[in-house]
Design a protein around this motif. Structure first.
Motif, short mmCIF file in Angstrom:
data_model
loop_
_atom_site.label_atom_id
_atom_site.label_comp_id
_atom_site.label_asym_id
_atom_site.label_seq_id
_atom_site.Cartn_x
_atom_site.Cartn_y
_atom_site.Cartn_z
N GLN A 532 0.81 -1.21 0.00
CA GLN A 532 0.00 0.00 0.00
C GLN A 532 0.85 1.27 0.00
N LYS A 533 1.99 1.23 0.68
CA LYS A 533 2.86 2.40 0.68
C LYS A 533 3.35 2.70 -0.73
N LEU A 534 3.77 1.65 -1.46
CA LEU A 534 4.21 1.83 -2.84
C LEU A 534 3.06 2.37 -3.69
N ARG A 535 1.85 1.86 -3.44
CA ARG A 535 0.69 2.31 -4.20
C ARG A 535 0.40 3.79 -3.91
N ASN A 536 0.45 4.17 -2.67
CA ASN A 536 0.18 5.57 -2.31
C ASN A 536 1.21 6.51 -2.93
N ASN A 537 2.47 6.08 -2.88
CA ASN A 537 3.52 6.91 -3.49
C ASN A 537 3.27 7.09 -4.99
N ASN A 538 2.91 6.00 -5.65
CA ASN A 538 2.70 6.08 -7.10
C ASN A 538 1.44 6.85 -7.46
N ASN A 539 0.47 6.84 -6.56
CA ASN A 539 -0.69 7.70 -6.80
C ASN A 539 -0.26 9.16 -6.84
N TYR A 540 0.66 9.52 -5.93
CA TYR A 540 1.18 10.89 -5.91
C TYR A 540 2.00 11.17 -7.17
N TYR A 541 2.89 10.24 -7.54
CA TYR A 541 3.72 10.45 -8.72
C TYR A 541 2.86 10.56 -9.98
N GLN A 542 1.77 9.80 -10.02
CA GLN A 542 0.88 9.90 -11.17
C GLN A 542 0.27 11.30 -11.26
N LYS A 543 -0.06 11.87 -10.10
CA LYS A 543 -0.61 13.23 -10.10
C LYS A 543 0.41 14.23 -10.64
N CYS A 544 1.68 14.02 -10.29
CA CYS A 544 2.74 14.90 -10.81
C CYS A 544 2.85 14.78 -12.33
N ILE A 545 2.77 13.55 -12.81
CA ILE A 545 2.84 13.33 -14.26
C ILE A 545 1.60 13.92 -14.94
N ASP A 546 0.44 13.75 -14.31
CA ASP A 546 -0.78 14.30 -14.88
C ASP A 546 -0.75 15.82 -14.94
N TRP A 547 -0.11 16.45 -13.94
CA TRP A 547 0.06 17.91 -13.99
C TRP A 547 0.82 18.29 -15.26
N ASN A 548 1.90 17.55 -15.53
CA ASN A 548 2.69 17.80 -16.74
C ASN A 548 1.91 17.43 -18.00
N ARG A 549 1.09 16.38 -17.91
CA ARG A 549 0.26 15.98 -19.05
C ARG A 549 -0.63 17.14 -19.49
N ASP A 550 -1.24 17.80 -18.52
CA ASP A 550 -2.12 18.92 -18.84
C ASP A 550 -1.35 20.07 -19.47
N ILE A 551 -0.16 20.35 -18.93
CA ILE A 551 0.68 21.41 -19.51
C ILE A 551 1.05 21.08 -20.94
N LEU A 552 1.46 19.84 -21.17
CA LEU A 552 1.89 19.42 -22.51
C LEU A 552 0.74 19.47 -23.50
N LYS A 553 -0.43 19.06 -23.07
CA LYS A 553 -1.59 19.11 -23.97
C LYS A 553 -1.90 20.56 -24.35
N GLU A 554 -1.82 21.45 -23.37
CA GLU A 554 -2.13 22.85 -23.65
C GLU A 554 -1.05 23.53 -24.46
#
Length: 663
Positions: A532-554
């Motif tokens: 679960q700790k690994l999962r929680n960390n990756n949920n956060y890292y995914q949010k960081c990537i998604d932030w960049n995803r939105d920037i890149l799309k725009e």
């Protein structure tokens, strides 16, 4: 509008002056008129064109010359069409009359010598000098734009030279001349006119350290090219030596930057010397403008030419695999030996290879990062050479340099169109901290340099969530035959968990990751999913990537169909919370046309195949891409890097010419 000069006349004695071809002389009709004069007429020899400007109307004087009222709003203008054969061979006479008197009450006589002076460059960007071009004082962008281009002469054409060609005041080789732009000064007319007039070629004080100019003195030896402007020299009295054409070679010394727009103007001024006791008087000026060619990055979609890799202890198999891939892609491979790299394998971080281009010439230029690892000497000593330039930016305070200043943190997109605006050379991407008052950022001198190039407007991404902090850890571009001609690949923890969950549901929960990897604990799909700790960390890292995803799309004008999520997990390093790749980072790949060198992930083996490799193949091979998985676990992955970090690529320049960009 033609350049115009005011000429004062005298009824007491004849006046002599020059008329430069293509300019106008406005005669001081009223100022030389005697008291009581009410009208005048003008006469000129056959080579002189006479015009009267009266009440805003321009009237060419007919052969039957009328008298004109002597009024404040009247003006006499003259032009000439061909250079004079002799000094003072052409004349203009103004006669003044009182009321309706038949004879003139006074006359002024002007002796004229027509000469040609033209400073010319390649304003049309065709590769040849344009003679007598108009609007030479302006430089404009776009397909219809005008203005000459100058290369920064930052290569080293002369074997045995210690520095770049723009660091000396000599022409070291004939190859050196080819990196320079031509500037031609044309003069014609009676030779003895220059006994009383002088031509000065000059550059502004703010630009003297941006350019160098060599005067070709007519001989074939290299010492016949005389350094006349730049590096402290602001002006040059042109030595004509009887030639109608004087050829100058111009080299760039500096790239556009925060304190330099890239525009440089040269002027040639004709000076009149009225007497030995008085200073010279300027009576004509011609100006040309150059823009310094920017440094341009090349994206993964451009054809690879040369691949660089370091040979270090225990990475012989990796080098062999890269060698095999480059051979398949038809590339040249350059191996930096250990005595040169001093066990520093991160050649991507040390440098970025771009190029410069002018209409007549172009060459690659390596940008040396301020990272200054043990590889720091390689870009200058191992890459700089004939037709291969070099540039570097580093801060005065070396302590401000961070991991974000390594060039794994510097990428460029393929060409894109965003909300109707075209970026035909793509957009530079670099990582920084999350918008706040804390965190790391790329040093200002590098950021300023990138923005000053203008043609690949940078986009800042958030990469400081990673231990190393480089954008190449979570994104890359690969060529594609459809849509925009490429796909953006993003590392995706969500896609990885989804894949592993499906495999668990299919009954493969006991399949192990990291089989065959020495000194690495194997883990089953089931156990990994239950962490679960690994999962929680990756949920956060995914949010960081998604932030960049939105920037890149725009900022790149992308749709979801232009993005492919590549399965990837990250783990927290120590207690920092920042991420490193849990298994070899799949997007940190080497892209050589359709051939991809991808880090071998050592995922769970199902039916004799790694399920992570199979998923990557499923996602990429329909695009016509060929996936080769290379083991970099012990030689790169364990040191927080992968294949892209350990390689570098020189690529073919864009076919699109940068001066056709509209910033």
């Amino acid at each position: 509008m033609a350049q115009q000069r005011w000429v004062r006349l005298s009824a007491e004695q004849p006046t002599s002056t020059v008329c430069v071809l293509g300019t106008e002389l406005s005669l001081d009709v009223c100022g030389s008129a005697p008291v009581g004069a009410t009208s005048f007429d003008v006469w000129g020899t056959a080579g002189v064109n006479l015009y009267i400007v009266h009440d805003g109307e321009v009237l060419k004087i007919p052969s039957c010359v009328p008298r004109w009222p002597l009024e404040a709003n009247i003006e006499a203008v003259i032009t000439m069409d061909t250079p004079s054969i002799k000094v003072n061979s052409d004349k203009v006479r103004i006669s003044y009359y009182k009321n309706n008197g038949k004879g003139p009450m006074a006359q002024t006589l002007l002796h004229l010598t027509c000469i040609e002076i033209s400073l010319d460059v390649d304003t049309s960007r065709s590769g040849t000098v344009n003679r007598k071009a108009k609007n030479k004082k302006k430089w404009t962008w776009g397909p219809e734009g005008k203005g000459a281009v100058l290369l920064v002469n930052c290569d080293r054409d002369c074997l045995g030279a210690k520095d770049m060609d723009n660091q000396d005041l000599r022409v070291e080789s004939y190859a050196d001349l080819k990196d320079m732009s031509l500037m031609i000064l044309t003069t014609s007319g009676p030779e003895d006119i220059f006994d009383d007039y002088q031509l000065i070629l000059h550059v502004s004080a703010s630009d003297h350290d941006k350019v160098g100019v060599f005067h070709a003195k007519g001989g074939k030896k290299l010492n016949h090219y005389k350094h006349v402007l730049g590096s402290g020299k602001l002006s040059y009295a042109v030595e004509r030596d009887g030639f109608q054409e004087n050829t100058f070679y111009v080299e760039g010394l500096a790239f556009p930057d925060v304190d330099f727009s890239g525009l440089v103007s040269f002027h040639v001024t004709l000076l009149e010397n009225p007497s030995a006791a008085m200073p010279d008087v300027p009576i004509f000026n011609d100006t040309v403008v150059f823009r310094m060619a920017p440094w341009i990055m090349t994206p993964n979609t451009l054809q690879p030419i040369t691949v660089y890799v370091c040979s270090v202890k225990y990475n012989a198999d990796f080098v062999a695999a890269v060698s095999k891939l480059t051979a398949k892609a038809g590339c040249k491979l350059i191996i930096c030996p250990e005595q040169e790299n001093r066990s520093d394998r991160w050649i991507q971080d040390e440098m970025e290879i771009g190029y410069v281009q002018a209409p007549h010439k172009g060459f690659p230029v390596v940008f040396d990062s301020p990272r200054n690892g043990l590889l720091k000497d390689f870009p200058f000593k191992g890459v700089l050479g004939p037709d291969f330039g070099y540039v570097k930016r580093e801060p005065a305070d070396k302590k401000t340099v961070s991991g974000l200043d390594s060039f794994g943190n510097l990428e460029v997109s393929p060409p894109v169109t965003v909300r109707g605006k075209q970026y035909p050379l793509g957009r530079i991407l670099h990582g920084s901290y999350f918008p706040s008052f804390q965190g790391n950022n790329m040093v200002k001198v590098v950021r300023d340099f990138l923005y000053a190039q203008k043609v690949q407007q940078p986009v800042e991404l958030y990469s400081d969530w990673l231990v190393v902090g480089h954008v190449d850890e979570f994104l890359t571009f690969v060529p594609a035959p459809d849509r925009k001609g490429f796909r953006l690949l993003l590392a995706s923890p969500s896609a990885c968990y989804q894949l592993l969950k499906v495999k668990e549901q299919e009954g493969y929960g006991d399949a192990l990751m990291f089989e065959g990897v020495k000194k690495c604990k194997q883990i089953s799909i089931k156990k990994l999913l239950s962490d679960q700790k690994l999962r929680n960390n990756n949920n956060y890292y995914q949010k960081c990537i998604d932030w960049n995803r939105d920037i890149l799309k725009e900022e790149l004008g992308l749709a979801e169909e232009d993005i492919i999520d590549i399965p990837q997990l990250f783990k927290s390093r120590n207690c920092s919370g920042k991420a490193e790749a849990y298994f070899p980072d799949l997007v940190n790949m080497l892209v050589l046309g359709k051939y991809l060198g991808i880090p071998k992930p050592f995922g769970p083996i199902l039916h004799d195949h790694c399920c992570l490799e199979e998923e990557v193949r499923r996602l990429l091979e329909p695009l016509g891409l060929s996936c080769t998985f290379i083991d970099d676990f012990e030689t790169y992955h364990e040191y927080l890097g992968e294949i892209h970090c350990g390689t570098n690529v020189r690529r073919k320049p864009f076919s699109f010419k940068w001066w056709n960009v509209i910033p």
